[in-house]
Motif scaffolding. Structure first.
Motif, PDB file in Angstrom:
ATOM      1  N   ALA B 164     -25.152   8.432  48.787  1.00 39.95           N
ATOM      2  CA  ALA B 164     -25.636   8.980  50.054  1.00 39.95           C
ATOM      3  C   ALA B 164     -24.626   9.956  50.646  1.00 39.95           C
ATOM      4  CB  ALA B 164     -25.924   7.857  51.044  1.00 39.95           C
ATOM      5  N   GLY B 166     -22.811  11.853  49.106  1.00 36.19           N
ATOM      6  CA  GLY B 166     -22.852  13.135  48.414  1.00 36.19           C
ATOM      7  C   GLY B 166     -21.772  13.361  47.397  1.00 36.19           C
ATOM      8  N   ALA B 168     -21.854  13.093  44.283  1.00 37.76           N
ATOM      9  CA  ALA B 168     -22.359  13.812  43.106  1.00 37.76           C
ATOM     10  C   ALA B 168     -23.496  14.739  43.496  1.00 37.76           C
ATOM     11  CB  ALA B 168     -22.841  12.814  42.063  1.00 37.76           C
ATOM     12  N   ALA B 169     -23.617  15.059  44.753  1.00 38.23           N
ATOM     13  CA  ALA B 169     -24.799  15.793  45.224  1.00 38.23           C
ATOM     14  C   ALA B 169     -24.741  17.272  44.875  1.00 38.23           C
ATOM     15  CB  ALA B 169     -24.927  15.623  46.719  1.00 38.23           C
ATOM     16  N   ALA B 170     -25.905  17.858  44.858  1.00 35.83           N
ATOM     17  CA  ALA B 170     -26.010  19.289  44.607  1.00 35.83           C
ATOM     18  C   ALA B 170     -25.370  20.045  45.775  1.00 35.83           C
ATOM     19  CB  ALA B 170     -27.474  19.672  44.488  1.00 35.83           C
ATOM     20  N   PRO B 171     -24.704  21.184  45.466  1.00 33.78           N
ATOM     21  CA  PRO B 171     -24.062  21.931  46.539  1.00 33.78           C
ATOM     22  C   PRO B 171     -25.085  22.524  47.519  1.00 33.78           C
ATOM     23  CG  PRO B 171     -23.772  23.028  44.417  1.00 33.78           C
ATOM     24  CD  PRO B 171     -24.444  21.733  44.151  1.00 33.78           C
ATOM     25  N   SER B 172     -26.358  22.505  47.153  1.00 33.13           N
ATOM     26  CA  SER B 172     -27.397  23.037  48.036  1.00 33.13           C
ATOM     27  C   SER B 172     -27.661  22.093  49.206  1.00 33.13           C
ATOM     28  CB  SER B 172     -28.696  23.200  47.260  1.00 33.13           C
ATOM     29  OG  SER B 172     -29.206  21.931  46.909  1.00 33.13           O
ATOM     30  N   SER B 173     -27.263  20.834  49.042  1.00 34.57           N
ATOM     31  CA  SER B 173     -27.629  19.813  50.011  1.00 34.57           C
ATOM     32  C   SER B 173     -27.196  20.174  51.426  1.00 34.57           C
ATOM     33  CB  SER B 173     -26.992  18.486  49.613  1.00 34.57           C
ATOM     34  OG  SER B 173     -27.210  17.545  50.623  1.00 34.57           O
ATOM     35  N   LYS B 174     -28.090  19.920  52.375  1.00 38.53           N
ATOM     36  CA  LYS B 174     -27.786  20.248  53.770  1.00 38.53           C
ATOM     37  C   LYS B 174     -26.980  19.132  54.432  1.00 38.53           C
ATOM     38  CE  LYS B 174     -32.213  22.620  54.002  1.00 38.53           C
ATOM     39  NZ  LYS B 174     -33.635  22.272  54.065  1.00 38.53           N
ATOM     40  N   ALA B 175     -26.886  17.963  53.773  1.00 41.87           N
ATOM     41  CA  ALA B 175     -26.402  16.761  54.446  1.00 41.87           C
ATOM     42  C   ALA B 175     -24.964  16.875  54.932  1.00 41.87           C
ATOM     43  CB  ALA B 175     -26.543  15.551  53.538  1.00 41.87           C
ATOM     44  N   ALA B 181     -22.503  17.073  61.019  1.00 42.13           N
ATOM     45  CA  ALA B 181     -23.539  16.547  60.126  1.00 42.13           C
ATOM     46  C   ALA B 181     -22.975  15.423  59.266  1.00 42.13           C
ATOM     47  CB  ALA B 181     -24.097  17.671  59.245  1.00 42.13           C
ATOM     48  N   ARG B 184     -22.846  12.372  61.378  1.00 38.21           N
ATOM     49  CA  ARG B 184     -24.200  11.807  61.535  1.00 38.21           C
ATOM     50  C   ARG B 184     -24.595  11.057  60.272  1.00 38.21           C
ATOM     51  NH1 ARG B 184     -25.201  16.717  64.439  1.00 38.21           N
ATOM     52  NH2 ARG B 184     -25.935  17.766  62.568  1.00 38.21           N
ATOM     53  N   LEU B 185     -24.256  11.648  59.132  1.00 36.39           N
ATOM     54  CA  LEU B 185     -24.602  11.010  57.860  1.00 36.39           C
ATOM     55  C   LEU B 185     -23.930   9.642  57.734  1.00 36.39           C
ATOM     56  CD1 LEU B 185     -25.987  11.151  55.122  1.00 36.39           C
ATOM     57  CD2 LEU B 185     -24.026  12.424  54.252  1.00 36.39           C
TER      58      LEU B 185
END
Lengths: 195, 195
Positions: B164, B166, B168-175, B181, B184-185
């Protein structure tokens, strides 16, 4: 009325294209991604190399097209899951469908290889953005019904769901290791959304 | 008492090794990962090619060593964050530190490249497992204090947090697009943990 010649041609083109993508996916699963070549694809697809090159210039473009087809299938699957249930259950149903699909895909060692090969391309970024937008709308609607917190923007909550449910996660992750674990994960994610 | 000769040698080796890793990271950031060569690293590090090959056989092994050094630094950073606060705040502090660090790392386009290059290697799997174990312990302790739900195994909750937030998250992610932000996450993730 007989089909128009142009329709027949278009159908034939689609069928060949699909056969190429199927053959490529099968080859990648069987031999590993790095062993996939244009000659191998032509052979597995039962078409000539010259024909193959009329459709795609290289292996990378075939993998991208294959992934695009997967993404469309995936979005349709999620939309279909959403259409079958009561409004109040839509979000949870879609998240559960997403979690279970990720678990299936990540079972294939090759899914991870392919994800790594495509990782960071514009195409994957766009596909990810589509999914985030789709989920943002559902989350906004659930927030209007009082099911989801309103102190965090829907787009951020959408990204949270996608990441938490392991779309881009390492295959080592324990979070989706069984169907029951995936269900528990959806429950935890939903608790985060509720706030 | 003067240092032993063996200690001086070991220190010298560590210093050269660190210089090689620093030079590689700088080169990768400046020119992109694919442009990094053994010759380029030797030149940037101010050492001869022959010396470089005494330390590392190829670029991939240098990148792995660099990433290992990053992981150790990262774990120390998280452990240090945990040591500075009240017991009841440890978990949230560690998660916040993790989220903010991810945001910094992902600001570098090259961080994403490197993550993709190393993705799926055994080494990254082990590093990820270390982090999951570290977090599992903290979550188990928080559950004992009644801060975290007990209907989901701590290891699954640890994986949930890492995904959650991030890692391993995609760099596009807005999170994780801003500091606010990311905060908040962390709040949303904590709500999921509380159940």
């Amino acid at each position: 009325m007989p089909k128009l010649w142009s329709e027949t041609v278009a159908e034939h083109r689609d069928a060949v294209r699909d056969a190429i993508l199927d053959a490529t996916a099968a080859l990648a699963t069987e031999r590993g991604l790095t062993a996939v070549t244009m000659s191998g694809i032509a052979q597995a697809g039962g078409i000539g190399r010259a024909t193959l090159y009329k459709y795609f210039p290289d292996v990378a473009s075939i993998l991208t097209a294959w992934h695009q087809r997967q993404v469309v299938t995936h979005l349709l699957e999620l939309a279909e899951a959403a259409s079958d249930v009561d409004e109040a259950d839509i979000l949870e149903t879609v998240l559960r469908t997403y979690a279970h699909r990720n678990r299936r895909v990540r079972g294939h060692a090759d899914g991870a290889d392919l994800a790594a090969a495509l990782h960071g391309t514009d195409h994957v970024r766009r596909a990810h953005a589509h999914l985030e937008d789709f989920l943002s709308v559902l989350i906004g609607e659930a927030a209007d019904r009082g099911q989801v917190r309103t102190d965090v923007p829907a787009a951020e909550l959408a990204a949270y769901c996608l990441n938490a449910l392991g779309g881009a996660a390492a295959p080592s992750s324990k979070a989706l290791s069984s169907k029951a674990a995936a269900d528990r994960l959806v429950m935890v994610v939903m608790a985060g959304l509720a706030g």
